[in-house]
Design a protein around this motif. Structure first.
Motif, PDB file in Angstrom:
ATOM      1  N   ILE A   1      17.168  47.516  38.751  1.00  0.00           N
ATOM      2  CA  ILE A   1      16.380  48.755  38.858  1.00  0.00           C
ATOM      3  C   ILE A   1      14.991  48.498  39.438  1.00  0.00           C
ATOM      4  CG2 ILE A   1      17.682  50.044  37.100  1.00  0.00           C
ATOM      5  CD1 ILE A   1      15.245  49.734  35.282  1.00  0.00           C
TER       6      ILE A   1
ATOM      7  N   VAL B   1      13.738  55.795  37.495  1.00  0.00           N
ATOM      8  CA  VAL B   1      14.401  54.652  36.871  1.00  0.00           C
ATOM      9  C   VAL B   1      13.742  54.379  35.526  1.00  0.00           C
ATOM     10  CG1 VAL B   1      15.138  53.634  39.066  1.00  0.00           C
ATOM     11  CG2 VAL B   1      12.999  52.906  38.049  1.00  0.00           C
TER      12      VAL B   1
ATOM     13  N   VAL C   1      18.346  56.840  36.892  1.00  0.00           N
ATOM     14  CA  VAL C   1      19.054  55.608  36.559  1.00  0.00           C
ATOM     15  C   VAL C   1      18.404  55.069  35.291  1.00  0.00           C
ATOM     16  CG1 VAL C   1      19.771  53.318  37.293  1.00  0.00           C
ATOM     17  CG2 VAL C   1      19.445  55.121  38.998  1.00  0.00           C
TER      18      VAL C   1
END
Ligand SMILES: Nc1ncnc2c1ncn2[C@@H]1O[C@H](COP(=O)(O)OP(=O)(O)O)[C@@H](O)[C@H]1O
Ligand SMILES: [Mg+2]
Length: 247
Positions: free
Chosen positions: A53, A169, A201
Motif C-alpha cells: 500500500i 489507503v 484499500v
C-alpha cells in the motif's frame, strides 16, 4: 461501480536491501480493483501489506512489474509531479498517526485543504464538521498529545478524508479503537471513500470490520494468494465461530 480501473498491477516486486540481507517483500503481486469498492488486504505479519500500500500511495517505488492507478503510473511522473498527484488523489491512514504536535487537532485535519490553497476559514469549518462525525466535537482546539490513542487515530482518519481523495489507503485504521468506535469510523470511511469515483484499500486484522469491504484480498509471503467475495468470507467466518461454540 465504474469500469475505469482504479488499480491495475501485475507482477509487482519490491526488495529491501541487497546481498545476504536482501528481503523480498513483494514477489509478483497481481491485483485489479474498481472505483466504488473497498478491498481489504489481509495476511500474516511481514507478508508485504504495508509495502504494497505504500507503493500504491506513491510513498515508495517498486522495483518491477506494472502499475496503473486511475490510469496513471506514478513512476512515470517526476518528483514534483508525483507529489502533486499524490496530494490531489491519495489519502492515507498509517499505523503511526503522524500528527503534528505543535498545532491543534483541527489544524491537523485542515492540512490537506490548506496545502491545496483553500481559504483558512473554509478549511477550518470543513475540518470541524468532519471532527464532529468522528466523535471529537469539543476537542478541536486541543493539541493532539492531549488526546488518547484512539482519539488521535480518529484525527488521522478525519485528516485523510477531508479533501475527498479518490484513492484512500488505510493500514489498520481501527487498531486503537474499541469495537463500537471502530464500526462508526468504518461507516464514515465507507461513506466518504467508496463513492463511484473513489476506492478504499484497507489493511486489517480486525474481522469485525471485514463486512465493510467488498472483497478480501489474501496475501502471503509477498504474493496475493486468494481474492474472495467479502460477503461469503464473513458468512464462512461466522459459521466457523458458531461451529466452535458448544450447542
Ligand atoms: N524499510 C525496510 N527495510 C528492510 N526490510 C523491510 C522494510 N520494511 C519492511 N521490511 C520487510 O519486508 C517484509 C514485508 O514487510 P511489510 O510490508 O511491513 O509487511 P506487513 O505490513 O504485511 O507486516 C518484512 O519481512 C519486513 O521485515
Ligand atoms: Mg504492516
Amino acid at each position: 461501480m465504474s469500469d475505469e480501473g482504479a488499480i491495475d498491477t501485475r507482477g509487482m516486486v519490491k526488495t529491501y536491501g541487497t546481498g545476504d540481507s536482501a528481503v523480498r517483500a513483494l514477489r509478483g503481486v497481481d491485483l485489479s480493483a474498481r472505483f466504488g469498492e473497498m478491498v481489504a488486504l489481509v495476511g500474516p505479519s511481514g507478508c508485504g501489506k504495508t509495502t504494497f500500500i505504500s507503493i500504491l500511495a506513491g510513498l515508495l517505488s517498486r522495483d518491477g512489474g506494472s502499475l496503473r492507478l486511475a490510469g496513471v503510473d506514478p513512476d512515470t511522473l517526476d518528483n514534483r509531479e508525483r507529489t502533486l498527484w499524490r496530494r490531489e488523489n491519495v489519502g492515507f491512514i498509517f499505523q503511526q498517526f503522524n500528527l503534528v504536535p505543535q498545532i491543534s487537532v483541527v489544524e491537523n485535519v485542515a492540512i490537506p485543504l490548506l496545502l491545496r490553497g483553500m481559504r483558512r476559514t473554509e478549511a477550518i469549518e470543513r475540518s470541524m464538521a468532519l471532527l464532529e462525525r468522528v466523535g471529537l466535537k469539543g476537542r478541536e482546539r486541543n493539541r493532539p498529545t492531549a488526546l488518547s490513542g484512539g482519539q488521535q487515530q480518529r484525527v488521522a482518519i478525519a485528516r485523510s478524508l477531508v479533501h475527498g481523495p479518490r484513492i484512500l489507503v488505510c493500514d489498520e485504521p481501527t487498531s486503537a479503537l474499541d469495537g463500537a468506535t471502530g464500526q462508526r469510523v468504518m461507516e464514515l470511511v465507507r461513506e466518504q471513500g467508496c463513492r463511484p469515483d473513489r476506492l478504499v484499500v484497507l489493511v486489517t486484522h480486525d474481522e469485525r470490520i471485514f463486512h465493510f469491504a467488498d472483497r478480501i484480498v489474501h496475501m502471503d509471503d509477498g504474493l496475493v494468494t486468494r481474492v474472495a467475495d467479502a460477503k461469503s468470507e464473513v458468512a464462512a467466518l461466522r459459521a466457523a465461530v458458531a461451529a466452535e461454540r458448544p450447542a
